[in-house]
Design a protein around this motif. Structure first.
Motif, PDB file in Angstrom:
ATOM      1  N   VAL A  48     -13.541  35.655  23.376  1.00 11.72           N
ATOM      2  CA  VAL A  48     -14.318  35.691  21.990  1.00 11.72           C
ATOM      3  C   VAL A  48     -13.818  34.723  21.133  1.00 11.72           C
ATOM      4  CG1 VAL A  48     -15.093  36.965  20.170  1.00 11.72           C
ATOM      5  CG2 VAL A  48     -15.040  38.230  22.232  1.00 11.72           C
ATOM      6  N   GLY A  94     -22.038  29.951  21.366  1.00  9.87           N
ATOM      7  CA  GLY A  94     -20.673  31.013  21.902  1.00  9.87           C
ATOM      8  C   GLY A  94     -21.349  32.110  22.461  1.00  9.87           C
ATOM      9  N   LYS A 118     -19.569  34.333  30.855  1.00 11.48           N
ATOM     10  CA  LYS A 118     -18.359  34.949  31.079  1.00 11.48           C
ATOM     11  C   LYS A 118     -18.553  36.365  31.397  1.00 11.48           C
ATOM     12  CE  LYS A 118     -15.341  31.505  31.560  1.00 11.48           C
ATOM     13  NZ  LYS A 118     -14.879  31.063  32.838  1.00 11.48           N
ATOM     14  N   ALA A 178     -15.222  31.449  22.023  1.00 11.51           N
ATOM     15  CA  ALA A 178     -16.590  31.200  21.931  1.00 11.51           C
ATOM     16  C   ALA A 178     -16.861  30.968  20.278  1.00 11.51           C
ATOM     17  CB  ALA A 178     -17.402  32.672  22.084  1.00 11.51           C
ATOM     18  N   PHE A 202     -21.756  31.249  25.986  1.00 10.98           N
ATOM     19  CA  PHE A 202     -20.327  31.232  26.525  1.00 10.98           C
ATOM     20  C   PHE A 202     -20.026  32.515  27.017  1.00 10.98           C
ATOM     21  CE2 PHE A 202     -15.708  31.786  26.559  1.00 10.98           C
ATOM     22  CZ  PHE A 202     -15.232  31.037  27.509  1.00 10.98           C
ATOM     23  N   MET A 203     -20.123  33.444  26.078  1.00 14.77           N
ATOM     24  CA  MET A 203     -19.834  34.922  26.478  1.00 14.77           C
ATOM     25  C   MET A 203     -20.887  35.586  27.153  1.00 14.77           C
ATOM     26  SD  MET A 203     -18.629  36.611  22.747  1.00 14.77           S
ATOM     27  CE  MET A 203     -20.131  36.414  21.671  1.00 14.77           C
TER      28      MET A 203
END
Length: 332
Positions: free
Chosen positions: A25, A210, A217, A28, A213-214
């Protein structure tokens, strides 16, 4: 010592951990952090650094001297993340002594009072933010204009897009909305001649990076962010069609702390529901509360209060919306 019994195969080994998710996090948040440095300069750096260092030190001190824990938890990334999110929820000209109070409340009251990570009922960063908002309303609602890179306490301030929207609704004057930046400028954070809001909310695009990205992942799922943003978009769109004094839905979702709250605050593992159906209920409720508070409440922004209110309902949602257990036998 009891006997260790290994059950029948198959066995699954996961790479997930508290540290992996917390630092994921934090990674991100880097686009939004860099955007804040670009728009606010030294003010953003001072506020964020102070908040992170204070949260880590307060957690270490409470663990060491009050709780007498031999194993400290400052390396798991949760205190760093709390400090960063608290800093993102503050204006870039906030005095250091107020930031320290917010960090103490976030860690000491919002987190450690409940037993530390995994036990807190409310999002710690939002507990700190709302405490400061109620205790120091003048300082917490002073919004620096973006582009003053070398200014900190003496930064020039202005009205935010949410303040303009609030004024238009209060006076029923749609012409006031002409002062708003375009939706594209709000997406980028290009807010000229006006207050840009808190440090972390200025660029919706950086926050969406962000989110991507989270999701990539698999740190979070789509349920909470999409349900919050979608609910606000639909309800604000209907309101705009009925009465043009309400801003268009794109301006609404790109303004204020909606993206920051929906992506990084409401998705907190500890304070949000466990299953997808519960998360959708939680997200829709946050979206509705945000619109209600923004349009008819005392504050132009309602995201923080909406999340904290629904944090309190999370145990109730979990108890009534339970995921199906593996191997469960349905009773006839």
């Amino acid at each position: 010592m009891g006997k260790f019994i290994v059950s029948l195969s198959p066995h699954a080994h996961g790479t997930d951990s508290v540290e992996r998710n917390m630092y994921g996090v934090i990674i991100a948040l880097i686009p939004a952090l860099l955007a804040s440095f670009y728009f606010f300069g030294i003010g953003s750096a001072i506020v964020c650094a102070t908040s992170v260092v204070a949260c880590v030190l307060f957690e270490w001190a409470i663990n060491t001297y009050l709780l007498k824990n031999k194993r400290n938890t400052i390396t798991d990334g949760s205190a760093i993340l709390t400090g960063l999110l608290l800093g993102f929820n503050l204006p870039s000209n906030l005095p250091i002594w107020i930031i320290l109070i917010g960090a103490l409340i976030a860690i000491g009251v919002g987190k450690m009072t409940f037993g530390g990570l995994g036990c807190n009922l409310f999002n710690p960063a939002l507990v700190g933010r709302c405490f400061l908002l109620v205790s120091f309303p003048a300082q917490m609602t002073s919004w620096p204009v973006a582009g003053q890179f070398g200014s900190y306490l003496d930064a020039e301030t202005g009205a935010t897009p949410l303040s303009i929207m609030k004024w238009a609704i209060k006076n029923g004057d749609a012409s006031v909305l002409e002062q708003l930046p375009s939706s594209f400028d709000l997406l980028l954070g290009n807010i000229a001649n006006g207050g840009a809001g808190t440090i972390g909310e200025v660029s919706a695009l950086a926050l969406l990076l962000g989110l991507a990205f989270m999701l990539w992942k698999k740190i979070i799922t789509w349920h909470i962010p999409v349900s919050i943003i979608g609910t606000v978009f639909v309800v604000s769109g209907i309101a705009h069609l009925v009465n043009p004094a309400y801003a268009d839905p794109f301006s609404v979702i790109f303004s204020g702390g909606l993206m920051l709250g929906a992506i990084f605050m409401a998705t907190d593992y500890v304070t949000s529901p466990m299953c997808g159906r519960g998360q959708l209920i939680y997200g829709v409720a946050i979206g509705l509360l945000t619109i209600i508070i923004r349009n008819w409440g005392a504050y132009p922004e309602g995201m923080s209060f909406a999340i904290l209110i629904m944090n309190a309902f999370t145990p109730l949602i979990n108890s009534y919306v339970k995921p199906k257990r593996f191997g469960e036998v349905v009773k006839k």
